[in-house]
Scaffold this motif. Structure first.
Motif, PDB file in Angstrom:
ATOM      1  N   ASN A   2    -145.857 -51.941  -1.386  1.00 51.33           N
ATOM      2  CA  ASN A   2    -146.109 -51.995  -2.767  1.00 51.33           C
ATOM      3  C   ASN A   2    -147.263 -52.855  -2.950  1.00 51.33           C
ATOM      4  O   ASN A   2    -147.958 -53.528  -1.963  1.00 51.33           O
ATOM      5  CB  ASN A   2    -144.937 -52.600  -3.277  1.00 51.33           C
ATOM      6  CG  ASN A   2    -144.427 -53.909  -2.968  1.00 51.33           C
ATOM      7  OD1 ASN A   2    -145.301 -54.632  -2.522  1.00 51.33           O
ATOM      8  ND2 ASN A   2    -143.289 -54.203  -3.271  1.00 51.33           N
ATOM      9  N   HIS A  29    -141.762 -59.952  -6.562  1.00 49.97           N
ATOM     10  CA  HIS A  29    -141.970 -59.071  -5.464  1.00 49.97           C
ATOM     11  C   HIS A  29    -143.045 -59.516  -4.525  1.00 49.97           C
ATOM     12  O   HIS A  29    -143.197 -59.348  -3.419  1.00 49.97           O
ATOM     13  CB  HIS A  29    -142.654 -57.785  -6.223  1.00 49.97           C
ATOM     14  CG  HIS A  29    -141.469 -56.832  -6.761  1.00 49.97           C
ATOM     15  ND1 HIS A  29    -140.995 -56.903  -7.985  1.00 49.97           N
ATOM     16  CD2 HIS A  29    -140.804 -55.866  -5.976  1.00 49.97           C
ATOM     17  CE1 HIS A  29    -140.156 -56.045  -8.389  1.00 49.97           C
ATOM     18  NE2 HIS A  29    -140.068 -55.214  -7.263  1.00 49.97           N
ATOM     19  N   TRP A 164    -144.942 -54.338  -8.236  1.00 53.04           N
ATOM     20  CA  TRP A 164    -143.908 -53.474  -7.717  1.00 53.04           C
ATOM     21  C   TRP A 164    -144.398 -52.025  -7.288  1.00 53.04           C
ATOM     22  O   TRP A 164    -143.477 -51.216  -6.703  1.00 53.04           O
ATOM     23  CB  TRP A 164    -142.564 -53.539  -8.501  1.00 53.04           C
ATOM     24  CG  TRP A 164    -142.667 -53.017  -9.898  1.00 53.04           C
ATOM     25  CD1 TRP A 164    -142.930 -51.659 -10.375  1.00 53.04           C
ATOM     26  CD2 TRP A 164    -142.004 -53.610 -11.268  1.00 53.04           C
ATOM     27  NE1 TRP A 164    -142.837 -51.441 -11.374  1.00 53.04           N
ATOM     28  CE2 TRP A 164    -142.415 -52.747 -12.274  1.00 53.04           C
ATOM     29  CE3 TRP A 164    -142.052 -54.873 -11.569  1.00 53.04           C
ATOM     30  CZ2 TRP A 164    -142.168 -52.947 -13.642  1.00 53.04           C
ATOM     31  CZ3 TRP A 164    -141.660 -55.177 -12.795  1.00 53.04           C
ATOM     32  CH2 TRP A 164    -141.810 -54.164 -13.871  1.00 53.04           C
ATOM     33  N   SER A 165    -145.376 -51.583  -7.960  1.00 53.03           N
ATOM     34  CA  SER A 165    -145.676 -50.002  -7.877  1.00 53.03           C
ATOM     35  C   SER A 165    -146.137 -49.943  -6.390  1.00 53.03           C
ATOM     36  O   SER A 165    -146.985 -50.864  -5.665  1.00 53.03           O
ATOM     37  CB  SER A 165    -146.777 -49.926  -8.675  1.00 53.03           C
ATOM     38  OG  SER A 165    -146.230 -49.923 -10.355  1.00 53.03           O
ATOM     39  N   GLN A 166    -146.452 -48.701  -6.060  1.00 56.82           N
ATOM     40  CA  GLN A 166    -146.875 -48.279  -4.623  1.00 56.82           C
ATOM     41  C   GLN A 166    -148.464 -48.578  -4.539  1.00 56.82           C
ATOM     42  O   GLN A 166    -149.100 -47.977  -5.296  1.00 56.82           O
ATOM     43  CB  GLN A 166    -146.429 -46.761  -4.524  1.00 56.82           C
ATOM     44  CG  GLN A 166    -146.559 -46.206  -3.374  1.00 56.82           C
ATOM     45  CD  GLN A 166    -145.760 -47.071  -2.098  1.00 56.82           C
ATOM     46  OE1 GLN A 166    -144.721 -47.375  -2.639  1.00 56.82           O
ATOM     47  NE2 GLN A 166    -145.975 -46.906  -0.902  1.00 56.82           N
TER      48      GLN A 166
END
Lengths: 514, 514
Positions: A2, A29, A164-166
């Protein structure tokens, strides 16, 4: 992977090894990634001023940035004063501030604030990441920005969704910015001026006060008869026995005027021309003597140490012998009373080789001349005047140089601003001895009240300088945060306790009641 | 009379009686004037977050501003997080920041910074005085600005020469801004909606949660069957036995969704529609149920209490009997364990009449329902999410209401941010009992780590939530700042110590090890 992992891996790839942090929900994260990414050491501070001050101290000693991790605008706000100091120290800092996720920003939740607005006054570089796909590259650019010039504050704002995103890439290392070289013409110009027979002083700062730069300055002084000076508050000075002797500018305006009297040429090497710390109704702000010429060998962003080396060559001073500080232990035996002078005599007497002194007490500054004859050491000072700096700077210095003893000479008033630093010193087992100058007051302000011409002998004004009602108990405060403390009330007791402390390792507080 | 005296006399003439400060050299004339001007009480904080938080607490309880006194940009910076909270609390604050003298500003001295830049994100009104002749009038305008709407942050920047130069006038009192009145059309519109048979809830904030406003809301609820709600973090709530019962919104987004399920009409009275505190990958930010209509009875800047009174008339609800909280002492006996529930049972059991509870512990929030049956009291909460708020708010509340007991329910993590507040509590002998929920960790973050979907069971992440290595000793910390402390480890011990504390006066810390 991430965004948070991409960010962390990119920081590591760009040479960042330590993260001082005080995270919150929006940084979770990033926190989780600390366990999946190798090579980043997280260090918790219980207040953000500890975090940013520690990053400053780390940068001063490591010569490269640590990362911070701060929680939204208020977390950044709590760290601003020590970022101000770090900025004045030209410390490289990669200042990472979490933000609400981009989809949440519009809702004006309680913690929403103008993060860029908070960051702007202290940051040379600001960027808010817009995607997990760019966050690694943004981190690499932040590291590069922090290493530009003498060192900068690079603030990277990280919306939670970019963490948190890819993500799919780690940024490889960007080239470090090349130091700006001083032109041959400038070297020749300064060489000519320095040999013109005028009374000359070199005012040094940054790398000019360390290693090869300082040694070159010594040769120049030996060749030309120029004085070597440094600012009252230089970020880092190599000093002590065997080092080139540099005169430190005094603090008060009228003292500086007297100190510089007769100077006909002031050569700046990474420094600015001296000015008064504060303005006063009847005292000068500009402290260079009238008629004194000012010349710039190196601007702060230029390579002052290399310029000094080139000036040695231009002057043919390669074989000149610099005046060095000598070790004068016999003069340093403690007298009876416990005061600023006796404390510094003990410090100078017992300081181990290669220690780091961090100074944030007016009484330590006043007697700092005595420690010129101590074993060789580095001195770190309060560059930006925002008190509450050197307690956390001591943490960062200790993390950067774990094999070196740190001695923090600290006022009781200033110690309180970031007193939480003691807890991190305990957790990380920093090898720092904090000497609290416990004079139970903002003593310098009681003096300044008179200096600014304010007339009062009333109780209200006095109450604003008095820390004696109630007195702080520094042994209890230290114990409250897991640090051993000792109170001493005589010069002999201080000398014995300090000498013993120099032989041990780990954090300790000595409350010197003066 | 110099500018500083003009400023102080003008503040006093405009109703400001208290100045929380942490001054430096540039504010020395202001400090001196404290002795020549009658009617201003100066209170020293050892860190600026204490100063601004105390001003917030004072404003919440006094309904008018205190002044702060902060030292240049870094002093302001240290106070920003609690100004953020004060802004979210709609607290009137006259925030006074010293600056370098105008002739000194150009020299880029170490403490020079962009003060307006620091101030902007938290200030509704900013002005930098340009002359000693205007500084009194500027102060009057600042007070007026602070009292506009529900309450605002007015930042007045005071260059040192505007304090030390000759002034010749004191500003007389400016008229307080008249409260904005809600239109008759709006009252009629809401009256019609509230009688339309839909499931209605009123979300109250500000004056609507106090005195006549709250009693009017009770009558409306009795007449219409509507629910009365308040935000999770309202600045001030009158509650306890005999007061109109108001349901507090829960903290987490999914709890709020459940809490509001079925609501068809949400009437806002000085509040915003509820949103999640943080954004999460898979949870809603906007928490009003789909299909629920939102109507505004009073915007935050409008007089919500008066609007509720008018609505009572429009509904013919003058004689309706509101549902009141009842006193349920028998249910509140302490159980064996010491935990969030048992602490709150003891608080509710022993709280004296007319106390003030200040709350900054997630475990206190979770059990706050239990204190609805305590003796009538005010509850002050963390409005802006910037932790380190309620320790100093407790000071301000105690200064504003010296005859009322303050009970500060405080997490150990959050207490550390402005731990210096204890010293001011000791100096001013504030009647505050601080209960430290000593769970040795940022417990809420350990939960949030899971809630945001971050996956880790590693030591690095865990270390960022753990305050147990080393554990803080709150009895020692309190003693270090002149406050008596007691550690308790069982429900029965807490109950006994807390009961005793309620009968005494003066500051005290109870470390509740949970």
């Amino acid at each position: 992977m991430n965004g948070a992992e991409s960010l962390l891996r990119s920081l590591v790839a760009n040479g960042v090894e330590v993260c001082f942090g005080n995270p919150g929900t929006s940084e979770m994260h990033f926190v989780a990634a600390l366990d999946s990414v190798e090579g980043m050491r997280p260090i918790l501070g219980l207040f953000e001023g500890v975090v940013t001050g520690a990053a400053d101290g780390y940068a001063r000693m490591a010569g490269k940035p640590a990362a911070t991790l701060l929680h939204l605008g208020p977390g950044l706000a709590n760290g601003l004063a020590n970022l101000h100091n770090a900025r004045r120290a030209s410390s490289p800092v990669v200042n990472i501030v979490g933000d609400h996720s981009s989809s949440h920003a519009r809702y004006e939740a309680p913690l929403t604030s103008d993060i860029q607005g908070f960051a702007r006054p202290v940051s040379h570089w600001i960027h808010s990441s817009s995607s997990a796909l760019t966050v690694g590259a943004d981190a690499a650019r932040a590291v590069q920005a922090s290493m530009t010039g003498a060192g900068q504050i690079a603030t990277l704002i990280l919306p939670a969704d970019t963490a948190w995103s890819q993500a799919d890439a780690v940024a490889s290392a960007l080239p470090a910015p090349a130091p700006a070289r001083v032109s041959d013409a400038t070297i020749e110009h300064i060489a000519a001026l320095a040999q013109s027979g005028v009374k000359t002083a070199f005012l040094l700062r940054g790398k000019a006060l360390q290693g090869a730069g300082l040694r070159a300055a010594g040769r120049i002084a030996a060749k030309t008869g120029a004085r070597l000076l440094c600012d009252t508050f230089a970020p880092r000075i190599e000093r002590g026995a065997g080092r080139v002797r540099v005169e430190r500018l005094p603090y008060f305006a009228e003292q500086v005027v007297e100190f510089l009297a007769g100077t006909e040429l002031l050569v700046l090497v990474g420094a600015q021309a001296p000015v008064s710390f504060f303005g006063y109704p009847d005292k000068p702000s500009w402290l260079t003597p009238g008629g004194c010429r000012i010349a710039v060998l190196a601007h702060p962003h230029e390579d002052g140490a290399a310029a000094l080396g080139a000036l040695v060559d231009a002057l043919g001073a390669q074989q000149c012998v610099a005046p060095l500080n000598s070790r004068v232990v016999d003069d340093l035996a403690p007298n009876g009373a416990l005061d600023g002078e006796s404390i510094m005599r003990s410090v100078a007497r017992h300081l181990p080789e290669n220690a780091i002194i961090t100074e944030e007490a007016s009484l330590a500054m006043a007697y700092s001349g005595l420690s010129e004859s101590a074993a060789p050491h580095d001195l770190l000072t309060l560059t930006g005047g925002a008190i509450g700096c050197l307690m956390p700077v001591s943490i960062g210095a200790g993390i950067a140089c774990p094999e070196r003893k740190v001695v923090n000479l600290q006022g009781d008033g200033s110690a309180m601003y970031t007193v939480q630093a003691l807890w991190t010193q305990a957790r990380e087992n920093i090898d720092v001895v904090t000497v609290i100058y416990a004079n139970r007051g903002y003593r310098i302000l009681a003096n300044e009240l008179k200096r600014v011409g304010a007339r009062t002998d009333g109780v209200h004004a006095a109450s604003m300088f008095d820390l004696g009602n109630p007195s702080m108990d520094w042994v209890a405060l230290a114990r409250g945060m897991g640090v051993e403390g000792v109170r001493v009330e005589s010069g002999a007791a201080f000398d014995a306790v300090f000498a013993d402390a120099m032989k041990r390792r780990g954090p300790m507080v000595i409350e010197a009641v003066i």
